[in-house]
Design an enzyme around this catalytic site. Structure first.
Site, PDB file in Angstrom:
ATOM      1  N   CYS A 171       0.836  -1.204   0.000  1.00 61.72           N
ATOM      2  CA  CYS A 171       0.000   0.000   0.000  1.00 61.72           C
ATOM      3  C   CYS A 171       0.870   1.254   0.000  1.00 61.72           C
ATOM      4  O   CYS A 171       1.875   1.323   0.706  1.00 61.72           O
ATOM      5  CB  CYS A 171      -0.912   0.001   1.226  1.00 61.72           C
ATOM      6  SG  CYS A 171      -2.048   1.408   1.277  1.00 61.72           S
ATOM      7  N   CYS A 176      -0.870   0.215  10.384  1.00 63.37           N
ATOM      8  CA  CYS A 176      -1.162  -0.843   9.419  1.00 63.37           C
ATOM      9  C   CYS A 176       0.083  -1.596   8.976  1.00 63.37           C
ATOM     10  O   CYS A 176       1.088  -0.994   8.587  1.00 63.37           O
ATOM     11  CB  CYS A 176      -1.867  -0.241   8.205  1.00 63.37           C
ATOM     12  SG  CYS A 176      -2.452  -1.487   7.033  1.00 63.37           S
ATOM     13  N   CYS A 181     -17.023  -9.198   3.950  1.00 63.56           N
ATOM     14  CA  CYS A 181     -16.355  -7.915   3.752  1.00 63.56           C
ATOM     15  C   CYS A 181     -15.159  -8.131   2.839  1.00 63.56           C
ATOM     16  O   CYS A 181     -14.251  -8.894   3.173  1.00 63.56           O
ATOM     17  CB  CYS A 181     -15.902  -7.335   5.084  1.00 63.56           C
ATOM     18  SG  CYS A 181     -17.259  -7.049   6.227  1.00 63.56           S
ATOM     19  N   CYS A 212     -19.996  -6.194   1.836  1.00 62.49           N
ATOM     20  CA  CYS A 212     -19.496  -4.867   2.186  1.00 62.49           C
ATOM     21  C   CYS A 212     -18.130  -4.696   1.541  1.00 62.49           C
ATOM     22  O   CYS A 212     -17.256  -5.546   1.695  1.00 62.49           O
ATOM     23  CB  CYS A 212     -19.383  -4.724   3.706  1.00 62.49           C
ATOM     24  SG  CYS A 212     -18.706  -3.127   4.245  1.00 62.49           S
ATOM     25  N   ARG A 217     -19.571  -3.531  16.135  1.00 60.42           N
ATOM     26  CA  ARG A 217     -18.857  -4.757  15.772  1.00 60.42           C
ATOM     27  C   ARG A 217     -17.549  -4.885  16.538  1.00 60.42           C
ATOM     28  O   ARG A 217     -16.734  -3.962  16.573  1.00 60.42           O
ATOM     29  CB  ARG A 217     -18.578  -4.778  14.268  1.00 60.42           C
ATOM     30  CG  ARG A 217     -17.907  -6.056  13.801  1.00 60.42           C
ATOM     31  CD  ARG A 217     -17.880  -6.115  12.292  1.00 60.42           C
ATOM     32  NE  ARG A 217     -19.226  -5.930  11.762  1.00 60.42           N
ATOM     33  CZ  ARG A 217     -19.484  -5.329  10.615  1.00 60.42           C
ATOM     34  NH1 ARG A 217     -18.508  -4.848   9.880  1.00 60.42           N
ATOM     35  NH2 ARG A 217     -20.717  -5.204  10.194  1.00 60.42           N
TER      36      ARG A 217
END
Length: 422
Positions: free
Chosen positions: A65, A72, A109, A142, A272
């Protein structure tokens, strides 16, 4: 406690607590913890009964990324030894999703690392959504693809996506401390684009990054104002090789107080329990079910979670039941408003999200393994640490040190030759 009585009354009326009340929840003592959980549990049961919605995460594209989000493991410059692979083919993603659905997952997801999708990426994801829905009747999908450009949310909705996840993660005041390649406002705009296109918005937070109580309250109040239908609460997974590897700021008690605060501020929204629950809640995970009405099962994007069969056993042992596909998750007033193109929370309350970054999961229960993606997937070396250690061992950890024994890199499921963590 007068505080808890007031918060329960407000939660049953969908009335917003004051900032002072929300801060007071975070400041309660461990002696009062069970009282706090019981009070927030009354609000949770009022709007969601004893149902637990199961969600399954499929990582369509892992690592590599260009963004620099400090939390992350897929970030620019990350030294974390995670799986790295480019896009799964639609049939591979569908097969991976089927493992979660076989375990009882109601929502799949689909997540892809990166700043945001190109139009070609949206076409690719649209084909993946179609493949998942064709193979798994009634499943919700999702998408979590990063920042959206104009018109992309509408295209995803037309392709069959039910929801879009994009987390705020932390307060606006501290957002620049964890990410410099995009802004807090960029994230808010993407959530609003999803809502405008008729997608159910999913947006949440990551706790444990060194933020203050005020920061936590700020981001949860911002979520309430943004009014998503689903709010994932992630707890930082401090990956070795990332800037936050030594941020071990959470105890199980603190994590439960954070969940209770979110429930009081967002009483009628799908809250969640997402990434990091095994690492930080450990043996106290069942108590969190009294606060959250939705969980990710099994593994996460780049880290291993509790086995899906153990998740299901935990739900049953705690006296809860898995929500079926024939049941509407949201309370009637929110579900009706969403069907009509509104969010359902304004004028009464509510907020909500799904799971991005490293906080989400690949659930399961007995299911067939996923074949390794073809030539376009390359698997890098991964760590083979054991599963999270018990709470007593974790409690003995010196502060300010990286923990390599609690965080296990995901080495199963989509993108590997091994079956999902079932």
């Amino acid at each position: 406690m007068d505080l808890l009585t007031t918060l329960v009354d407000k939660g049953l009326r969908r009335e917003l607590p004051t900032r002072e009340e929300a801060l007071a929840v975070l400041a309660t003592s461990d002696d009062d913890l069970l009282d706090v959980v019981a009070a927030a549990g009354k609000v949770r049961r009022r709007w969601f009964g004893r149902r637990v919605k199961l969600n399954y995460l499929v990582n369509l594209k892992s690592g590599l990324c260009p963004e620099d989000c400090s939390y992350c493991s897929q970030r620019l410059g990350s030294k974390a030894e995670i799986l790295k692979y480019t896009w799964l083919k639609p049939e591979q993603a569908s097969e991976a999703a089927a493992a979660g659905v076989a375990g009882g997952a109601k929502r799949v997801c689909i997540v892809a690392s990166g700043r945001g999708p190109t139009d070609r990426d949206v076409d690719r994801v649209s084909q993946t959504i179609a493949a998942i829905k064709e193979q798994n009747e009634g499943v919700e999908v999702c998408a979590c693809l990063g920042l959206l450009s104009e018109g992309q949310a509408a295209r995803l909705r037309a392709a069959g996506a039910d929801a879009y996840n994009h987390n705020l993660n932390t307060s606006e005041a501290t957002y620049g401390d964890i990410t410099t390649t995009h802004t807090y406002a960029d994230r808010v705009e993407t959530v609003q684009q999803a809502q405008a296109a008729g997608l159910s918005a999913c947006s949440g937070l990551i706790a444990g990054m060194g933020e203050s109580d005020a920061d936590l309250v700020d981001v949860v109040f911002a979520l309430r104002a943004l009014d998503p239908d689903s709010v994932p609460v992630n707890f930082l997974i401090p990956f070795e090789g990332t800037p936050l590897a030594k941020e071990w700021n959470l105890t199980p008690q603190r994590a439960l107080r954070i969940l209770a605060m979110v429930r009081f501020v967002c009483p009628d929204v799908e809250v969640r329990l997402a990434g990091g629950r095994e690492v930080h809640l450990r043996s106290m995970q069942p108590l969190a079910l009294h606060l959250a009405n939705s969980i990710f099962l099994g593994d996460y994007l780049t880290s291993e979670g509790q086995a899906g069969k153990d998740d299901l056993a935990m739900i049953a042992d705690a006296g809860f039941e898995v929500e079926g596909t024939d049941t509407t998750t949201l309370p009637e007033h929110r579900a009706d408003a969403l069907a009509g193109g509104g969010c359902g929370g304004h004028g009464g309350g509510g907020c909500g999200p799904c799971g991005d970054g490293d906080a989400a999961a690949e659930p399961a229960v007995p299911a067939e393994g996923v074949p390794a993606p073809a030539e376009e997937v390359r698997t890098e070396a991964v760590r083979t640490d054991e599963a999270p250690v018990s709470a007593p061992a974790a409690a003995a950890v010196p502060s300010g040190e990286a923990r390599t024994d609690l965080v296990s890199v995901r080495r199963r499921g989509a993108g590997t030759e091994l079956p999902p963590n079932a």
